[in-house]
Design a protein around this motif. Structure first.
Motif, short mmCIF file in Angstrom:
data_model
loop_
_atom_site.label_atom_id
_atom_site.label_comp_id
_atom_site.label_asym_id
_atom_site.label_seq_id
_atom_site.Cartn_x
_atom_site.Cartn_y
_atom_site.Cartn_z
N LYS A 2 70.20 112.47 24.05
CA LYS A 2 71.58 112.60 24.48
C LYS A 2 71.67 112.31 25.97
CE LYS A 2 72.51 116.21 21.04
NZ LYS A 2 73.02 117.57 20.79
N ASN A 3 72.74 111.65 26.37
CA ASN A 3 72.96 111.38 27.79
C ASN A 3 74.42 111.58 28.12
OD1 ASN A 3 72.48 110.30 30.52
ND2 ASN A 3 73.73 108.61 29.79
N ILE A 220 68.29 119.27 32.48
CA ILE A 220 68.78 118.27 31.53
C ILE A 220 68.51 116.88 32.08
CG2 ILE A 220 71.14 118.25 32.49
CD1 ILE A 220 72.07 117.96 29.50
N ILE A 221 68.09 115.98 31.23
CA ILE A 221 67.82 114.61 31.65
C ILE A 221 69.14 113.85 31.71
CG2 ILE A 221 66.74 112.42 30.99
CD1 ILE A 221 64.47 114.10 29.77
N GLY A 222 69.40 113.22 32.85
CA GLY A 222 70.60 112.41 33.01
C GLY A 222 70.21 110.99 33.39
N MET A 223 70.62 110.01 32.61
CA MET A 223 70.21 108.63 32.86
C MET A 223 70.90 108.05 34.10
SD MET A 223 67.98 108.29 30.56
CE MET A 223 67.56 106.53 30.57
N ASP A 224 72.08 108.55 34.44
CA ASP A 224 72.83 108.01 35.58
C ASP A 224 72.93 106.50 35.46
OD1 ASP A 224 74.23 107.89 37.92
OD2 ASP A 224 72.63 108.66 39.21
N ALA A 225 73.27 106.05 34.26
CA ALA A 225 73.28 104.61 33.95
C ALA A 225 74.43 103.91 34.64
CB ALA A 225 73.34 104.41 32.45
N HIS A 226 74.09 102.90 35.44
CA HIS A 226 75.09 102.05 36.07
C HIS A 226 75.08 100.65 35.47
CE1 HIS A 226 75.14 105.26 39.05
NE2 HIS A 226 76.20 104.71 39.61
N GLN A 227 74.17 100.42 34.54
CA GLN A 227 74.10 99.19 33.76
C GLN A 227 73.64 99.58 32.36
OE1 GLN A 227 72.30 95.73 35.85
NE2 GLN A 227 71.92 97.16 37.53
N PRO A 228 74.03 98.82 31.35
CA PRO A 228 73.63 99.21 29.99
C PRO A 228 72.12 99.39 29.82
CG PRO A 228 75.39 97.59 29.90
CD PRO A 228 74.99 97.70 31.35
N PHE A 229 71.31 98.54 30.47
CA PHE A 229 69.87 98.70 30.29
C PHE A 229 69.35 99.97 30.96
CE2 PHE A 229 69.85 96.09 34.24
CZ PHE A 229 69.06 96.88 35.04
N GLY A 230 70.19 100.64 31.74
CA GLY A 230 69.81 101.92 32.32
C GLY A 230 69.68 103.03 31.28
N LEU A 231 70.04 102.72 30.03
CA LEU A 231 69.91 103.67 28.94
C LEU A 231 68.61 103.46 28.15
CD1 LEU A 231 73.59 103.55 27.62
CD2 LEU A 231 72.51 105.46 28.83
N GLU A 232 67.72 102.67 28.68
CA GLU A 232 66.49 102.34 27.97
C GLU A 232 65.73 103.59 27.50
OE1 GLU A 232 62.35 99.85 28.86
OE2 GLU A 232 63.92 99.98 30.38
N LYS A 233 65.39 103.61 26.23
CA LYS A 233 64.71 104.76 25.64
C LYS A 233 63.39 105.07 26.35
CE LYS A 233 62.73 106.36 21.24
NZ LYS A 233 62.55 106.03 19.80
N GLU A 234 62.65 104.04 26.71
CA GLU A 234 61.35 104.24 27.36
C GLU A 234 61.49 105.02 28.66
OE1 GLU A 234 57.70 101.57 29.29
OE2 GLU A 234 59.17 100.63 27.98
N LEU A 235 62.55 104.74 29.43
CA LEU A 235 62.79 105.47 30.67
C LEU A 235 63.08 106.94 30.38
CD1 LEU A 235 65.05 102.96 32.65
CD2 LEU A 235 62.75 103.70 33.28
#
Length: 262
Positions: A2-3, A220-235
């Motif tokens: 979850k993000n 809690i882990i927050g991806m702070d995604a500013h681009q779609p690839f910022g949601l990468e599962k590996e990260l």
């Protein structure tokens, strides 16, 4: 996975369409995607910010997210929130705004002193504003409006700032209060990735998380995604493994706030 920390192009420093983020999130295996773009604020002076959506853009932001929520309802949970600062003179406006728009949640990103109109950014502020960072963070947490504290170590972005007793004391205060209020601290994956790439660790900072371990904070882990690839599962998984080193309670859900009761 979850993000809840996802931005959109409306903030002028993120890329991709709203649907791009949703499709990548589904592809990567997320079960919840919360949008929390940088909050619009009402500026009586007419100030025009360049690092957040305008007040007039919010309705389009919310409509887009709610349309995607409906379109992808069988594949992923989508929530509509904002990442907001603590601007003392504008908090009543923000509370009423969240109530009117029926937002799911706010995350607390303490970026600016008083208002971004002043131009004093905590990530590169002069020495005399360091204590303001801690004071405003504590005051913001106590409003009850925020579901988590994003990148609590943001002030460590200051390239000239070295760890010292003032920082140590301030971070102890943040962790202590967050524990008392049961507010999760964010382990920020964007910072995690940048530290790997640049060799400069601002956040997540090991010494901060050692302090959080003393208080057994929620994290809690927050991806702070500013681009779609910022949601990468590996990260996400790398950040999770790194967070396991600390004595904190890892949570994967944010409490929704009923702003109508405030």
């Amino acid at each position: 996975m979850k993000n809840y920390h996802t931005h959109t192009a409306r903030c002028h420093h993120a890329m991709g369409t709203d649907e791009d983020y949703v499709q990548i999130a589904i592809q990567e295996g997320y079960t919840t995607l919360g949008f929390s773009d940088h909050a619009c604020w009402h500026y009586p002076s007419g100030f025009h910010p360049h690092i957040r959506m305008l007040e007039t853009e919010f309705d389009g932001y919310q409509k887009s997210i709610l349309d995607l929520k409906q379109k992808y309802q069988d594949q992923i949970e989508i929530l509509c929130g904002l990442e907001a600062e603590y601007f003392p003179k504008s908090m009543n406006w923000l509370k009423n705004f969240c109530k009117e728009k029926q937002l799911d949640y706010l995350i607390f990103g303490n970026h600016y002193y008083q208002s971004d109109e002043t131009g004093i950014y905590y990530g590169n502020c002069p020495q005399n504003h360091i204590e303001d960072y801690f004071t405003s963070t504590l005051e913001g947490l106590q409003t009850g409006m925020y579901s988590c504290l994003a990148h609590p170590e943001l002030i460590l972005l200051n390239p000239h700032l070295k760890w010292n007793d003032q920082l140590e004391e301030g971070f102890h205060k943040i962790c202590k209060l967050a524990k008392e209020l049961e507010i999760p601290l964010e382990y920020n994956v964007l910072g995690f990735r940048k530290a790997r790439q640049m060799g400069f660790v601002a956040y997540p900072h090991p010494r901060f998380w050692q302090i959080a371990s003393q208080y057994k904070n929620k994290a809690i882990i927050g991806m702070d995604a500013h681009q779609p690839f910022g949601l990468e599962k590996e990260l996400f998984l790398e950040a999770y493994e790194s967070l396991l080193k600390y004595d904190v309670e890892i949570v994967d859900a944010l409490k929704k706030v009923d702003f109508s009761t405030m």
